[in-house]
Design an enzyme around this catalytic site. Structure first.
Site, short mmCIF file in Angstrom:
data_model
loop_
_atom_site.label_atom_id
_atom_site.label_comp_id
_atom_site.label_asym_id
_atom_site.label_seq_id
_atom_site.Cartn_x
_atom_site.Cartn_y
_atom_site.Cartn_z
N HIS A 277 -2.05 -1.73 2.58
CA HIS A 277 -2.57 -0.70 3.39
C HIS A 277 -1.63 -0.45 4.78
O HIS A 277 -0.51 -0.26 4.45
CB HIS A 277 -3.93 -1.02 3.63
N HIS A 328 0.88 6.91 -4.72
CA HIS A 328 -0.32 7.19 -3.98
C HIS A 328 -1.39 7.21 -4.83
O HIS A 328 -1.41 7.70 -6.04
CB HIS A 328 -0.16 8.26 -3.00
N ASP A 387 4.77 6.03 3.89
CA ASP A 387 5.49 4.77 4.25
C ASP A 387 7.05 4.70 4.09
O ASP A 387 7.57 4.09 4.59
CB ASP A 387 4.92 3.70 3.63
#
Length: 450
Positions: A277, A328, A387
């Site tokens: 996460h 994702h 990210d």
């Protein structure tokens, strides 16, 4: 721990590991929704929310159809919020918090009053820094952040009141203080674990969240307006991501048990710490360190491709077979957060003289999905996620890696607060999903007969 204790625990761990594996075919047999996900990759619907939405596909005739990604806060496209902030040269995270908490865009007067309220709450309670942060520093700032949230209960004169007005008051205080908690925890970590000097600066009420955070983590308290505006953008992009992300869902689950605000938020911090996460951006940076060390010519696409193949084949980096920063659960064509950060990273890389490294990131974004397809043969579209670029942006801002995930929490506390209030107002039922037991009943054996 003594040698005997270590050996005993080692034997127990082997027993526990041997006892728990479950036949993977049973998940399909009993139609178990692993990770609360359906077989087509969509999330199992467990609730309704009006806080935010994550759009990456449409369902047509029962099939997922990829569409450009959109991130929606209270019905508004986040890209519009950011464009307006850039047009007016404003720090917009505080407006974003207002929108998430109250469901509407503020007027100039309302926003000024809200910013004043947040600024007035940034200082930690008396003696909190010395007693709760300095006397028990942590090597991981997320654990210290969770402890700071729980400790806030003891400094609250009315911690158990579940009225909306009191919960809102608690949430506003946490939104305001999270940046201070994270920055002070970082300073304590520097002093006690890194052997470096510790600098405790007071937050200034007239500054934005982004400005205060940079001020608090830097020895000389200095930062540029461009740096603070870029960090403000990152905070906006991380503030909310729908009710189904792991940490926001944690807030819903824990809040549904009718516990206090601090317990719910500390649980969310624990969730966000996880490497699947909020900790994922650090995984990206570690992967990029490995790529940069092993690819001699970063501009050689074939050389980059070959090394990514080694990573996917579990022959390089951490042997997981994952290319971090790609893929994702919802976004398919693109992650709008990644697209916005990529554009900002391009400018900052030019200023910092890091164009070569930035081009390497873009190369991995472009060819990484192709390498993964070669290995897995999965036709699912894969895009870069936030990210991939967030850690690179943080590093160009001179923010230490141990603060990457805490910064995520500094931003996401806004969304968590909105979801907690939503659960209290509209939930009204404790979460209690089912688990299918596959354990057979056995006849008890008395201890003398074992």
């Amino acid at each position: 721990m003594s040698d005997n204790e270590s050996l005993f625990i080692g034997r127990l761990s082997m027993l526990a590991e041997r006892n728990d594996p479950i036949d993977q075919n049973l998940y399909q047999k009993f139609d178990v929704k692993r990770g609360l996900r359906n077989s087509n990759g969509t999330g199992v619907l467990v609730g309704l929310t009006s806080v935010g939405d994550v759009v990456g596909y449409e369902m047509q005739d029962g099939q997922k159809v990829a569409i450009p990604g959109r991130l929606i806060y209270r019905g508004y496209n986040v890209e519009d919020l950011i464009r307006d902030a850039e047009k007016t040269n404003q720090f917009a995270y505080e407006q974003c918090v207002y929108l998430l908490l109250f469901g509407e865009l503020p007027t100039h007067e309302a926003l000024d009053n809200f910013r004043t309220l947040l600024g007035a709450k940034r200082n930690l309670p008396d003696n909190f820094t010395e007693d709760m942060i300095m006397k028990a520093p942590s090597s991981d700032i997320m654990n210290k952040l969770a402890r700071g949230v729980l400790a806030s209960y003891s400094y609250d004169a009315n911690p158990e009141d579940r009225s909306i007005s009191n919960i809102l008051r608690q949430c506003i205080e946490l939104v305001s203080r999270f940046s201070t908690l994270a920055a002070y925890a970082y300073q304590a970590k520097r002093r006690f674990y890194d052997g470096k000097s510790m600098y405790i600066h007071n937050p200034l009420p007239e500054l934005s969240t982004a400005e205060n955070f940079l001020r608090l983590i830097r020895n000389d308290k200095s930062y540029t307006d461009e740096e603070a505006k870029l960090l403000d953008l990152v905070l906006i992009l991380h503030a909310e991501h729908g009710g189904g992300n792991n940490s926001s869902f944690t807030v819903h689950v824990v809040s549904s048990s009718d516990t206090d605000t601090y317990s719910a938020m500390a649980a969310a911090v624990g969730s966000l710490k996880g490497r699947r996460h909020g900790g994922a951006n650090i995984q990206v940076m570690e992967m990029m360190d490995d790529v940069k060390a092993n690819v001699k010519d970063w501009s050689n696409e074939n050389e980059v491709r070959e090394y990514l193949r080694k990573i996917v084949n579990k022959e390089a980096f951490n042997r997981t077979g994952l290319i971090y920063g790609l893929g994702h659960a919802v976004y398919t064509v693109n992650d709008p957060r990644a697209s916005l950060l990529r554009d900002k990273a391009a400018h900052l890389a030019e200023v910092k003289g890091l164009n070569e490294e930035f081009e390497l990131y873009k190369t991995i974004e472009r060819i990484g999905p192709e390498v993964l397809y070669e290995k897995k043969g999965d036709a699912k579209r894969i895009c870069a996620n936030v990210d991939l670029y967030s850690g690179f942006v943080y590093s160009m801002l001179g923010i230490p890696r141990e603060l990457f995930t805490p910064l995520f929490a500094v931003s996401r506390i806004a969304g968590w607060s909105a979801h907690r209030i939503e659960e209290i107002v509209a939930g009204g039922r404790i979460y209690r999903p089912g688990y299918k037991s596959i354990c057979q009943e056995r006849t008890y054996v008395p201890i003398d007969e074992r």
